[in-house]
Motif scaffolding. Structure first.
Motif, short mmCIF file in Angstrom:
data_model
loop_
_atom_site.label_atom_id
_atom_site.label_comp_id
_atom_site.label_asym_id
_atom_site.label_seq_id
_atom_site.Cartn_x
_atom_site.Cartn_y
_atom_site.Cartn_z
N ASN A 98 34.50 44.05 40.56
CA ASN A 98 35.02 43.34 39.40
C ASN A 98 35.05 44.23 38.16
N GLN B 126 42.91 40.94 35.58
CA GLN B 126 43.71 42.10 35.99
C GLN B 126 43.13 43.40 35.46
N PHE C 246 40.17 38.97 48.02
CA PHE C 246 41.60 38.66 48.13
C PHE C 246 42.01 38.60 49.60
N PHE D 146 42.93 43.65 40.43
CA PHE D 146 42.40 42.70 41.41
C PHE D 146 41.19 41.91 40.90
N ASN D 147 41.38 41.21 39.78
CA ASN D 147 40.47 40.14 39.35
C ASN D 147 41.24 39.23 38.40
N GLY D 148 40.54 38.23 37.88
CA GLY D 148 41.23 37.24 37.06
C GLY D 148 41.78 37.79 35.76
N ASP E 264 35.30 34.80 43.75
CA ASP E 264 34.32 35.79 43.31
C ASP E 264 33.19 35.85 44.32
N TYR F 254 44.33 35.88 45.33
CA TYR F 254 42.96 35.83 44.82
C TYR F 254 42.25 34.61 45.42
N ASP G 144 35.46 40.75 43.82
CA ASP G 144 36.59 39.81 43.90
C ASP G 144 37.23 39.90 45.28
#
Length: 209
Positions: free
Chosen positions: A159, A185, A99, A181-183, A116, A113, A97
């Motif tokens: 991820n 969390q 950022f 730190f991904n969709g 991917d 964010y 991921d």
């Protein structure tokens, strides 16, 4: 069949054959022209305005992934920018991921964010992201104390938190470290960042809008 009709049929076939040969020759010529133009540079993509490296986030990452690296180019557009991130030497067939962040290391500050990124069976991968990636990249809110905050750094996270743990990237840990730190969390640790630039002068600050 009469001699005239035989001759007419024969001539018609010759004419059709000649047309086919002509079309084929024309197609081949067109292909050659296009290939020549491409090789001469007429179709080259725009040259990036800024390029920089991403580096392993910690000595532990250097230890478990000794060939991990990233390379980023940013190409300015009339309304926004095109960022291309490519990575090498990461865990194969794995999700990451990306950022944009305020500072490269903990506590990272404000993070946004972006995308991917998936590696192939060799641990290589790349992604294009379109947005504002220059000295004007910032976050704003009406709430104090976060009124206006620039984000000039990049960070890349695993991820799946289990992946770096299984790879030995967290020596001494008894369970995987979980970060937001991904969709979902529920990501792993950071693998690459831009700590090769100062905290207050990340690479995006070097790109003029």
């Amino acid at each position: 069949m009469s001699t005239y009709r035989l001759r007419h049929s024969f001539l018609a076939r010759i004419f059709v054959l000649a047309m086919l040969v002509s079309l084929a020759t024309g197609s081949i010529s067109l292909l050659r022209v296009q290939t020549t133009e491409a090789s001469s540079g007429h179709f080259k993509p725009p040259r990036p305005d800024f390029a920089f490296n991403m580096v392993p986030s910690s000595p532990n990452i250097n230890g478990c992934l000794p060939h991990a690296s990233g390379f980023v180019t940013i190409t300015r557009g009339s309304q926004n920018d095109l960022m291309h991130v490519s990575v090498r030497g990461l865990v194969p067939n794995t999700g990451y991921d990306l950022f944009v962040i305020q500072v490269p290391n903990k506590p990272f500050g404000v993070a946004w964010y972006q995308s991917d990124l998936e590696t192939d069976r060799y641990g290589n991968g790349s992604v294009f992201v379109q947005g504002i990636f220059n000295s004007e990249t910032f976050t704003i809110t009406n709430e104090a104390p976060l009124a206006f905050t620039h984000q000039f750094h990049l960070g890349l996270w695993f991820n799946d938190p289990q992946v770096p743990f299984d790879q030995g990237c967290e020596p001494g840990q008894t369970s995987p470290t979980i970060t937001p730190f991904n969709g979902e969390q529920h990501a792993g640790i950071q693998v690459l960042n831009t700590a090769n630039f100062p905290d207050n002068a990340g690479p995006l600050s070097h790109v003029n809008p």
